[in-house]
Design a protein around this motif. Structure first.
Motif, PDB file in Angstrom:
ATOM      1  N   VAL A   8     -13.027   6.759  -1.306  1.00 17.49           N
ATOM      2  CA  VAL A   8     -12.138   5.659  -0.936  1.00 17.49           C
ATOM      3  C   VAL A   8     -11.777   5.822   0.535  1.00 17.49           C
ATOM      4  CG1 VAL A   8      -9.902   4.558  -1.334  1.00 17.49           C
ATOM      5  CG2 VAL A   8     -11.184   5.518  -3.273  1.00 17.49           C
ATOM      6  N   PHE A   9     -11.990   4.763   1.294  1.00 20.21           N
ATOM      7  CA  PHE A   9     -11.580   4.722   2.692  1.00 20.21           C
ATOM      8  C   PHE A   9     -10.382   3.779   2.789  1.00 20.21           C
ATOM      9  CE2 PHE A   9     -16.157   5.466   2.795  1.00 20.21           C
ATOM     10  CZ  PHE A   9     -16.268   6.527   3.682  1.00 20.21           C
ATOM     11  N   MET A  29      -1.660   4.884  -4.602  1.00 19.68           N
ATOM     12  CA  MET A  29      -2.674   4.944  -5.665  1.00 19.68           C
ATOM     13  C   MET A  29      -3.158   6.374  -5.925  1.00 19.68           C
ATOM     14  SD  MET A  29      -5.876   3.221  -3.636  1.00 19.68           S
ATOM     15  CE  MET A  29      -7.300   3.810  -4.495  1.00 19.68           C
ATOM     16  N   GLU A  30      -2.775   7.314  -5.101  1.00 20.97           N
ATOM     17  CA  GLU A  30      -3.246   8.689  -5.274  1.00 20.97           C
ATOM     18  C   GLU A  30      -3.067   9.238  -6.686  1.00 20.97           C
ATOM     19  OE1 GLU A  30      -3.444  12.143  -2.272  1.00 20.97           O
ATOM     20  OE2 GLU A  30      -2.012  10.702  -1.406  1.00 20.97           O
ATOM     21  N   ARG A  38     -12.805  11.378  -3.350  1.00 22.73           N
ATOM     22  CA  ARG A  38     -12.513  11.710  -1.956  1.00 22.73           C
ATOM     23  C   ARG A  38     -11.754  10.543  -1.346  1.00 22.73           C
ATOM     24  NH1 ARG A  38     -17.906  12.465   0.592  1.00 22.73           N
ATOM     25  NH2 ARG A  38     -18.595  11.466  -1.300  1.00 22.73           N
ATOM     26  N   LEU A  39     -10.563  10.806  -0.859  1.00 23.13           N
ATOM     27  CA  LEU A  39      -9.735   9.784  -0.229  1.00 23.13           C
ATOM     28  C   LEU A  39      -9.675  10.063   1.266  1.00 23.13           C
ATOM     29  CD1 LEU A  39      -7.750   7.395  -0.332  1.00 23.13           C
ATOM     30  CD2 LEU A  39      -5.946   9.065  -0.847  1.00 23.13           C
ATOM     31  N   VAL A 140      -5.845  -2.238  -8.371  1.00 23.03           N
ATOM     32  CA  VAL A 140      -6.576  -0.988  -8.156  1.00 23.03           C
ATOM     33  C   VAL A 140      -6.404  -0.039  -9.340  1.00 23.03           C
ATOM     34  CG1 VAL A 140      -6.608   1.120  -6.738  1.00 23.03           C
ATOM     35  CG2 VAL A 140      -6.661  -1.111  -5.655  1.00 23.03           C
ATOM     36  N   ARG A 141      -5.213   0.013  -9.880  1.00 21.46           N
ATOM     37  CA  ARG A 141      -4.999   0.878 -11.046  1.00 21.46           C
ATOM     38  C   ARG A 141      -5.946   0.482 -12.178  1.00 21.46           C
ATOM     39  NH1 ARG A 141       1.245   1.109 -12.384  1.00 21.46           N
ATOM     40  NH2 ARG A 141       0.357   2.067 -14.217  1.00 21.46           N
ATOM     41  N   ASP A 142      -6.088  -0.795 -12.404  1.00 13.43           N
ATOM     42  CA  ASP A 142      -7.024  -1.262 -13.429  1.00 13.43           C
ATOM     43  C   ASP A 142      -8.468  -0.954 -13.030  1.00 13.43           C
ATOM     44  OD1 ASP A 142      -7.698  -2.784 -15.862  1.00 13.43           O
ATOM     45  OD2 ASP A 142      -8.550  -4.211 -14.421  1.00 13.43           O
ATOM     46  N   LEU A 143      -8.791  -1.184 -11.794  1.00  9.70           N
ATOM     47  CA  LEU A 143     -10.144  -0.946 -11.294  1.00  9.70           C
ATOM     48  C   LEU A 143     -10.557   0.513 -11.470  1.00  9.70           C
ATOM     49  CD1 LEU A 143     -12.334  -2.612  -9.710  1.00  9.70           C
ATOM     50  CD2 LEU A 143     -11.352  -1.624  -7.637  1.00  9.70           C
ATOM     51  N   LEU A 144      -9.645   1.423 -11.170  1.00 13.18           N
ATOM     52  CA  LEU A 144      -9.944   2.852 -11.251  1.00 13.18           C
ATOM     53  C   LEU A 144     -10.063   3.339 -12.684  1.00 13.18           C
ATOM     54  CD1 LEU A 144      -7.604   4.174  -8.425  1.00 13.18           C
ATOM     55  CD2 LEU A 144     -10.098   3.863  -8.330  1.00 13.18           C
TER      56      LEU A 144
END
Length: 162
Positions: A8-9, A29-30, A38-39, A140-144
């Protein structure tokens, strides 16, 4: 799952109003990032970021978007354009092109652009951006929850039809 599955960038400057949306979303979102993600948080994308794509199976670029009319947009990105050697402000597609130029096979990549309107030095988030980042975080929470490229593509296609 490998340790290098998702990269993730998060791009932006936390001192420039809504430009902080990428880093701020990354921070929030961490706790939801899958193990091994990798963030990378930086002011802007650079040629060197192409090296971070090595071994990744998916890539997500997060940035403020001054052209989005929706709270956020989500789209697939493909390598394109010239792959500059000495630039310090690349678009995601250029980072992917640099990876390709290095004989790497860039992973499927997606861009989450969060609506932004103010980029003044020393300013905080605009009121609208504060609301939009909440919508983006829920998305994003759903996406992850499922790191599946076909699912991400379907979501990107669905959002682009709205």
């Amino acid at each position: 799952m490998t340790d290098r599955r998702l990269v993730v960038f998060a791009v932006g400057n936390e001192s420039r109003g809504d430009d902080a949306l990428g880093p701020m979303l990354a921070s929030r979102m961490e706790p939801y990032l899958p193990k091994g993600t990798r963030l990378i948080v930086d002011f802007q994308l650079q040629v060197e970021h192409a090296l971070e794509l090595e071994g990744a199976e998916l890539a997500l670029f997060i940035d403020a978007s001054c052209i989005s009319e929706a709270p956020f947009t989500f789209r697939e990105e493909i390598p394109s354009g010239r792959s500059p050697t000495f630039s310090h402000a690349l678009e995601p597609k250029a980072v992917l092109a640099v990876a390709r130029r290095l004989d790497a096979r860039p992973p499927p990549a997606f861009v989450l652009g969060i609506r932004a309107q103010s980029f003044e030095l020393g300013e905080g988030l605009s009121e609208r951006a504060r609301s939009d980042i909440e919508d983006a975080l829920a998305f994003v929470r759903d996406l992850l929850g499922e790191l599946d490229v076909n699912r991400w593509r379907a979501i990107a296609r669905g959002l682009s039809l709205q």
